[in-house]
Design an enzyme around this catalytic site. Sequence first.
Site, PDB file in Angstrom:
ATOM      1  N   GLY A 116       0.727  -1.187  -0.032  1.00 41.71           N
ATOM      2  CA  GLY A 116       0.038  -0.178   0.042  1.00 41.71           C
ATOM      3  C   GLY A 116       0.992   1.257   0.087  1.00 41.71           C
ATOM      4  O   GLY A 116       1.840   1.253   0.566  1.00 41.71           O
ATOM      5  N   CYS A 117       0.327   2.259  -0.459  1.00 40.81           N
ATOM      6  CA  CYS A 117       1.144   3.635  -0.544  1.00 40.81           C
ATOM      7  C   CYS A 117       1.560   4.052   1.021  1.00 40.81           C
ATOM      8  O   CYS A 117       2.733   4.646   1.240  1.00 40.81           O
ATOM      9  CB  CYS A 117       0.370   4.885  -1.204  1.00 40.81           C
ATOM     10  SG  CYS A 117      -1.584   5.214  -0.407  1.00 40.81           S
TER      11      CYS A 117
END
Length: 306
Positions: A116-117
């Site tokens: 995920g970012c």
Amino acid sequence: MTKPVTFIDGDQGTTGLQIHSRLQARSDITLITLPDDRRKKRAEREKSLNECDIAILCLPDEAAREAVSLISNPSVRIIDASSAHRLSEGWTYGFPELTHDQPMAISTARKVSNPGCYPTGAVGLLYPLVQAGLIPPDYPYVISAVSGYSGGERQAIERFEKQATSAEVAYQAYGLKMRHKHVPEIQYYAGLSAGPLFLPAYAGFRQGILLTVPLVHTQIPVSIATEQLHACLTQHYASSRFVRVMPSDESSALDRLDPQKLNGTDDMELAIFSDPRQTVLTAVLDNLGKGAAGAAVRNLDLMLQV
């Protein structure tokens, strides 16, 4: 020599469009996508998924799980940009900088799940320090992060850009039910004893992330030495092309950080700020670059090496 066939399933979303833009001019692969009149037909997707060499899934979690279930060809390799499989058995975590051996694990894997970012920043900061014993796994970590509104995909982009003159655009905290999907991912890959308190927000700029992790020295049973923390991160990322640790003399001269500093790149910059009472770990990255499309393309490049 036959070029590897790469199929993007879901190339109309924010991440899919970015990946398509990066790959469309490349001469080392054959890139396949489905036109609008075919991309929602299950039979068409199933055919493309099973006839490619590498499938890149840019889909919501449930759709990504469905796509994986449609793949019966054992030769097909998968990069999943969703959060559906980040903690699933049999999937390799697509964060090449996690360990020295991670690039090789990704290059030989059949199924790779993009980070995920937000976890890219959080795990990037915490994992090396926890593994080195410089900060404890059971500290009550609080992670605060602000992202450009493109992190909310198409709906958030439309909402923010339609309300560009509204005060609502300035800053919106979210995830206040405390069940954000990134928390288990951060806990697992950072090696924490419990999930951190995670406080995400969107702000009135399109892309970029600033993530912070504060450490209060009096609440930590081990002695916090900023020089050791910095040395640990610097050593961990010494050979990385994409992760930079800000030199101490550079960070000590700053009193602010710009979350948009690395927009348009696949880089991440880590920094440490401290005084005798507290330390703040920070990460800056582009949520659409290192935090999404850039990570997928980097993983594709590693997988193409085999």
